[in-house]
Design an enzyme around this catalytic site. Sequence first.
Site, PDB file in Angstrom:
ATOM      1  CB  CYS A  52       6.681  26.560 -27.719  1.00  0.00           C
ATOM      2  SG  CYS A  52       4.970  27.107 -27.676  1.00  0.00           S
TER       3      CYS A  52
ATOM      4  CG  HIS B 109       6.437  31.040 -30.255  1.00  0.00           C
ATOM      5  ND1 HIS B 109       5.614  30.866 -31.338  1.00  0.00           N
ATOM      6  CD2 HIS B 109       6.004  30.169 -29.299  1.00  0.00           C
ATOM      7  CE1 HIS B 109       4.720  29.913 -31.050  1.00  0.00           C
ATOM      8  NE2 HIS B 109       4.940  29.479 -29.832  1.00  0.00           N
TER       9      HIS B 109
END
Length: 328
Positions: A126, A237
């Site tokens: 990710c 994130h």
Amino acid sequence: MKLALVGATGLVGREMLEVLTERQIKVDEFIPVASARSIGKKINYMGKAYTVVSMDEAINAKPDYALFSAGGSTSTEYAPRFAAVGTCVIDNSSAWRMDPDKKLVVPEVNGHILNGQEDIIANPNCSTIQLVVALKPLHEAYGIKRLVISTYQSFTGTGAKAVEQYEGERDGKATHSYESAYDHPIFENCLPHCDVFLDNDYTKEEMKLVHETRKIMNAPDIAITATAVRVPVHGGHSESVNIEFEKSFDIDTLKAILHNAPGIIVQDNVKDSIYPMPKFARKKDEVFVGRIRRDESIENGLNLWIVADNLRKGAATNAVQILEHLIH
Ligand code: A2P
């Protein structure tokens, strides 16, 4: 088209279901797969209920494509078994990413390497996906020499167990009433520890950023160092990225390059406190870039702040985009 979704009951699996539905990926047969404890459960896809089946049952159905998000060991064992019956596996785990015979793909960056003959395609980590979407156009324009990356990663990236731990701590539940995903509390804390520690004292997550970035960008010589931190944040994130370029740049031209690049939304107006934030990235498929400014301490240096929903572009959306690339 027969499509299997392995890990259909997990955090990423459920996000994949949503993305597939939003993008109206039509299937003749949908085959949700999960662990033994979920077999028989019902999963809805585009208004129809499907029963969760075992791996073996799914392999017997010989799906054309299988989206995998059920952990590395499951992928190591089962992806080749699906491939053996002619299924093209798009795997979200780290199992195949650095295999020299497997492609590691972010469609905006290197989708052109796909030719439809692949047996297993790896979906990157990710934090790497959002990074390379932002870096690729800048690398093409100015040549990246060195990267210093610090991440602020949502606990959702660890899976359902981490969400349980976070919610248990937040709600003051007794520790024996939920399973802990981390060695320390995550609520109101930061853990400089994503995935396991390796012999060089970096974490596996930090080294994924190093190796996967070089592989996807086909740039083995970029110097990269990273610190990955788990934070008690939902939504996405964040990454602070310091870049040293080979070539000099004009900051307005550089901003225009980012603005025009695929998959990126520039949010950069500090006078009005506009910059990317994970709280507002949730359920978005784009990568948000802001705080674009010259690093005044070195020649040809730049700082960026990059945010994306780790369950979407960082996992489910990227995998579904790979699938779209193959079926269109
Ligand atoms: P289950 O829900 O039955 O445990 P997460 O990353 O959110 O924890 O999700 C992991 C996903 O992978 C879940 O859907 C889980 O199913 C699935 N899974 C875990 N182990 C296996 C396995 N051995 N075979 C198939 N699916 C698995």
